[in-house]
Enzyme design. Structure first.
Site, mmCIF file in Angstrom:
data_model
loop_
_atom_site.group_PDB
_atom_site.id
_atom_site.type_symbol
_atom_site.label_atom_id
_atom_site.label_comp_id
_atom_site.label_asym_id
_atom_site.label_seq_id
_atom_site.Cartn_x
_atom_site.Cartn_y
_atom_site.Cartn_z
ATOM 1 N N HIS A 1 -10.046 1.455 1.466
ATOM 2 C CA HIS A 1 -9.564 2.803 1.807
ATOM 3 C C HIS A 1 -10.735 3.777 1.987
ATOM 4 C CE1 HIS A 1 -5.226 2.711 1.750
ATOM 5 N NE2 HIS A 1 -5.166 2.127 0.560
ATOM 6 N N CYS B 1 0.854 -1.191 0.000
ATOM 7 C CA CYS B 1 0.000 0.000 0.000
ATOM 8 C C CYS B 1 0.888 1.238 0.000
ATOM 9 C CB CYS B 1 -0.882 0.009 1.238
ATOM 10 S SG CYS B 1 -1.950 1.464 1.356
ATOM 11 N N GLU C 1 -8.651 -0.969 -2.620
ATOM 12 C CA GLU C 1 -9.004 0.454 -2.764
ATOM 13 C C GLU C 1 -10.358 0.755 -2.124
ATOM 14 O OE1 GLU C 1 -6.648 2.309 -3.527
ATOM 15 O OE2 GLU C 1 -5.376 0.676 -4.243
#
Ligand code: NI
Length: 187
Positions: free
Chosen positions: A145, A99, A142
């Site tokens: 996130h 990441c 993603e």
């Protein structure tokens, strides 16, 4: 075009849910263009808006598909469905991910092999992304996130302990840290 600083683990924007995108305007289009530049410069295979300090629900991605073709895009307000992951310990050789907000490290993590993501494109059009394998992994990473989740929070022992050591030794885990990728000559 601009390369944006990437927030590092501990910055509050990484650890809170992002807000829906409600308006597609020039400001948003500039953000997306800058996110592509930043993702490419890092380099990374995905970048979520909170990673560049913007608490909105969108991310960019780029990868080579099974035919070696570039697979690349942006999705706004994604909703993710996934097949349950196959139980078992992840293989460090084939299931390790990293990441940009926890830079220079990779850890094994079992993920679902198949996801379907629905959302909008930058023109407000509906899009559907139905993918497997590494592309499915990118989507899950993603999407996390946008909910304030970084992949290291999903790790199993012994990797959880290694993560704590890295955070302590790096001085991460506090607000305000970031790093900025260097642009390449053609950008
Ligand atoms: Ni990430």
């Amino acid at each position: 075009m601009a390369i944006l600083p990437i927030r590092i683990w501990g910055d509050p924007v990484l650890h809170a849910p992002a807000q829906p995108v409600t308006e597609i305007n020039d400001e948003l289009r500039t953000l997306v263009a800058d996110m592509f530049d930043t993702m490419d410069a890092a380099p990374g295979v995905g970048l979520a808006a909170p990673q560049v300090g913007v608490p909105l629900r969108l991310y960019t991605y780029t990868y080579f598909d099974d035919d070696g073709e570039i697979w690349r895009g942006v999705i706004l307000n994604p909703v993710l469905w996934m097949e349950p992951a196959v139980p078992g310990d992840p293989d460090p050789e084939t299931e390790s991910e990293g990441c940009l907000s926890f830079p220079d490290h990779k850890f094994p993590l079992r993920r679902a092999d198949h996801v379907r993501v629905t959302g909008q494109g930058l023109d407000g059009e509906d899009i559907v992304i139905d993918v497997r394998g590494w592309r499915a992994r990118i989507m899950q990473h993603e999407f996390d996130h946008l909910n304030g989740v970084v992949y290291i929070q999903r790790l199993i022992a012994p990797y959880t302990q290694e993560v704590q050591t890295i955070i302590a030794e790096s001085g991460w885990g506090v607000p305000g840290l970031s790093w900025t990728p260097e642009g390449s000559a053609d950008q």
